[in-house]
Design a protein around this motif. Structure first.
Motif, PDB file in Angstrom:
ATOM      1  N   GLN A   1      52.631  28.253  34.788  1.00 37.80           N
ATOM      2  CA  GLN A   1      51.419  28.476  35.561  1.00 37.80           C
ATOM      3  C   GLN A   1      51.673  29.561  36.598  1.00 37.80           C
ATOM      4  O   GLN A   1      52.767  29.712  37.101  1.00 37.80           O
ATOM      5  N   VAL A   2      50.632  30.317  36.915  1.00 38.09           N
ATOM      6  CA  VAL A   2      50.758  31.414  37.860  1.00 38.09           C
ATOM      7  C   VAL A   2      50.679  30.883  39.284  1.00 38.09           C
ATOM      8  O   VAL A   2      49.975  29.909  39.565  1.00 38.09           O
ATOM      9  N   GLN A   3      51.429  31.514  40.191  1.00 34.52           N
ATOM     10  CA  GLN A   3      51.362  31.224  41.622  1.00 34.52           C
ATOM     11  C   GLN A   3      50.772  32.439  42.323  1.00 34.52           C
ATOM     12  O   GLN A   3      51.092  33.575  41.971  1.00 34.52           O
ATOM     13  N   LEU A   4      49.939  32.193  43.327  1.00 36.09           N
ATOM     14  CA  LEU A   4      49.169  33.259  43.948  1.00 36.09           C
ATOM     15  C   LEU A   4      49.401  33.302  45.454  1.00 36.09           C
ATOM     16  O   LEU A   4      49.409  32.243  46.103  1.00 36.09           O
ATOM     17  N   VAL A   5      49.552  34.519  45.995  1.00 36.27           N
ATOM     18  CA  VAL A   5      49.712  34.704  47.438  1.00 36.27           C
ATOM     19  C   VAL A   5      48.813  35.849  47.878  1.00 36.27           C
ATOM     20  O   VAL A   5      48.963  36.988  47.411  1.00 36.27           O
TER      21      VAL A   5
ATOM     22  N   THR B   1      32.889  36.825  57.691  1.00 35.70           N
ATOM     23  CA  THR B   1      34.018  36.109  58.277  1.00 35.70           C
ATOM     24  C   THR B   1      34.277  34.821  57.518  1.00 35.70           C
ATOM     25  O   THR B   1      33.382  33.996  57.343  1.00 35.70           O
ATOM     26  N   ALA B   2      35.518  34.665  57.035  1.00 31.50           N
ATOM     27  CA  ALA B   2      35.873  33.507  56.215  1.00 31.50           C
ATOM     28  C   ALA B   2      37.350  33.580  55.862  1.00 31.50           C
ATOM     29  O   ALA B   2      37.996  34.615  56.051  1.00 31.50           O
ATOM     30  N   VAL B   3      37.843  32.490  55.313  1.00 38.09           N
ATOM     31  CA  VAL B   3      39.142  32.508  54.637  1.00 38.09           C
ATOM     32  C   VAL B   3      38.876  32.872  53.185  1.00 38.09           C
ATOM     33  O   VAL B   3      38.051  32.226  52.517  1.00 38.09           O
ATOM     34  N   TYR B   4      39.551  33.888  52.720  1.00 40.00           N
ATOM     35  CA  TYR B   4      39.367  34.389  51.362  1.00 40.00           C
ATOM     36  C   TYR B   4      40.525  33.901  50.488  1.00 40.00           C
ATOM     37  O   TYR B   4      41.701  34.078  50.836  1.00 40.00           O
ATOM     38  N   HIS B   5      40.152  33.308  49.364  1.00 33.66           N
ATOM     39  CA  HIS B   5      41.123  32.784  48.415  1.00 33.66           C
ATOM     40  C   HIS B   5      40.981  33.490  47.080  1.00 33.66           C
ATOM     41  O   HIS B   5      39.854  33.714  46.617  1.00 33.66           O
TER      42      HIS B   5
ATOM     43  N   GLY C   1      45.117  31.480  50.825  1.00 28.21           N
ATOM     44  CA  GLY C   1      44.030  32.133  51.539  1.00 28.21           C
ATOM     45  C   GLY C   1      44.512  33.077  52.621  1.00 28.21           C
ATOM     46  O   GLY C   1      45.633  32.966  53.133  1.00 28.21           O
ATOM     47  N   THR C   2      43.635  34.007  52.973  1.00 24.55           N
ATOM     48  CA  THR C   2      43.888  34.944  54.058  1.00 24.55           C
ATOM     49  C   THR C   2      42.606  35.062  54.875  1.00 24.55           C
ATOM     50  O   THR C   2      41.512  35.130  54.317  1.00 24.55           O
TER      51      THR C   2
END
Length: 123
Positions: free
Chosen positions: A1-5, A91-95, A116-117
């Motif tokens: 499975q892929v991991q995302l950052v 404005t938000a946390v972007y995933h 998220g960032t």
């Protein structure tokens, strides 16, 4: 499975630009369609954009169409979200998220999510 950052978030004035990146580790990044979602404080998670496995097909939420661009570089295992003309309501946390299926998807069914960032747009 892929991991995302994810990376690239920050504080920007209204009208400004940011580029978010989502780096994937694991195998077969090019076999995953990629998605961006966002969640503002006190609000539900919202779909932003998606791109198919090769990058040739994209789709955007009406709220960001014409201002945001999703793209991917499979050689770098990275998907991007170029955000122009930012507004305070962005404005938000972007995933970012990944799934082997491309299209309208229940977010809870997607294969992998990043942490998220945070993007903050000041007026």
């Amino acid at each position: 499975q892929v991991q995302l950052v994810e990376s690239g978030g920050g504080l920007v004035q209204a009208g400004g630009s940011l580029r978010l990146s989502c780096a994937a580790s694991g195998r077969a990044f090019s076999s995953y369609a990629m998605y961006w979602f966002r969640q503002a404080p006190g609000k539900e998670r919202e779909f932003v954009a998606r791109v198919n496995w090769g990058g040739g097909s994209t789709y955007y939420a009406d709220s960001v169409k014409g201002r945001f661009t999703i793209s991917r570089d499979n050689a770098k295992n990275t998907v991007y979200l170029q955000m122009n003309g930012l507004k305070p309501e962005d404005t938000a946390v972007y995933h970012c998220a990944a799934d082997r299926v491309y299209g309208l998807r229940n977010p809870d069914a997607l294969d992998a999510w990043g942490q998220g960032t945070l993007v903050t747009v000041s007026s």
